[in-house]
Design a protein around this motif. Sequence first.
Motif, PDB file in Angstrom:
ATOM      1  N   CYS A 192      40.053  49.683  66.396  1.00  0.00           N
ATOM      2  CA  CYS A 192      39.228  48.834  67.262  1.00  0.00           C
ATOM      3  C   CYS A 192      38.645  49.658  68.408  1.00  0.00           C
ATOM      4  O   CYS A 192      39.362  50.418  69.071  1.00  0.00           O
ATOM      5  CB  CYS A 192      40.088  47.688  67.813  1.00  0.00           C
ATOM      6  SG  CYS A 192      39.207  46.570  68.930  1.00  0.00           S
ATOM      7  N   VAL A 208      40.823  45.520  61.233  1.00  0.00           N
ATOM      8  CA  VAL A 208      39.613  46.042  61.867  1.00  0.00           C
ATOM      9  C   VAL A 208      38.435  45.911  60.904  1.00  0.00           C
ATOM     10  O   VAL A 208      38.549  46.216  59.719  1.00  0.00           O
ATOM     11  CB  VAL A 208      39.800  47.518  62.294  1.00  0.00           C
ATOM     12  CG1 VAL A 208      38.546  48.070  62.935  1.00  0.00           C
ATOM     13  CG2 VAL A 208      40.987  47.639  63.249  1.00  0.00           C
ATOM     14  N   LEU A 248      35.891  46.407  65.410  1.00  0.00           N
ATOM     15  CA  LEU A 248      36.702  45.500  66.219  1.00  0.00           C
ATOM     16  C   LEU A 248      37.847  44.920  65.409  1.00  0.00           C
ATOM     17  O   LEU A 248      37.671  44.552  64.246  1.00  0.00           O
ATOM     18  CB  LEU A 248      35.856  44.340  66.746  1.00  0.00           C
ATOM     19  CG  LEU A 248      34.696  44.682  67.681  1.00  0.00           C
ATOM     20  CD1 LEU A 248      33.979  43.409  68.107  1.00  0.00           C
ATOM     21  CD2 LEU A 248      35.175  45.459  68.890  1.00  0.00           C
ATOM     22  N   CYS A 249      39.009  44.816  66.057  1.00  0.00           N
ATOM     23  CA  CYS A 249      40.114  44.099  65.433  1.00  0.00           C
ATOM     24  C   CYS A 249      39.780  42.611  65.517  1.00  0.00           C
ATOM     25  O   CYS A 249      38.896  42.194  66.277  1.00  0.00           O
ATOM     26  CB  CYS A 249      41.436  44.407  66.138  1.00  0.00           C
ATOM     27  SG  CYS A 249      41.560  43.742  67.813  1.00  0.00           S
TER      28      CYS A 249
END
Length: 182
Positions: A70, A79, A95-96
């Motif tokens: 992330c 992710v 991004l997670c």
Amino acid sequence: MTASLDIDAYIDALPSHRLRQPLRVPLAYQESPWPLLRAYNGFTGEERRRGGQLIGWLQTAGCLARPSRCDICRSRERVAFHSESYYHALRPASLCNACHMALHKRHFAWDAWRRIVGAHAVNGREWWAITPRHGLAIAEHLRARHGWAAADIEHSPIAPLPDAITALLPGNMLHHSRIFTP
């Protein structure tokens, strides 16, 4: 914050990915059984789907490395890519799931979003640290500058793909009503 934010500088702050030569050539873009998403940053659901199709194809072809960490919290759990500008296929963020959901919920959970930013920002100039509460008119900005040709992400005038990759792209991308294709 929104009124003074330079959209071009914001786009420049997004992560930039390098393409590798394809390892395989998928013969088609993946088609989704799900309904189109709502508009985001001025990009229609149709444009968001098209952006996802292109990024998915680039990943499957081995041209674009799958995200592993992330960009915000550095987690390696769940992710995936997130796009702020669907006209820039090589600028998706990693991004997670937790940071991704918080980013999209910032409109009504601003304090929670700012706590995440405060906990993880290094210099406060990261794209996610300067993201305004209510989004940006990125699509409108790019269309005003480049016309609807900006939406033709396979042959982009603003974020072109290498000719060697463009020549391999399949012909089944979701139709865009504003793009003329010969």
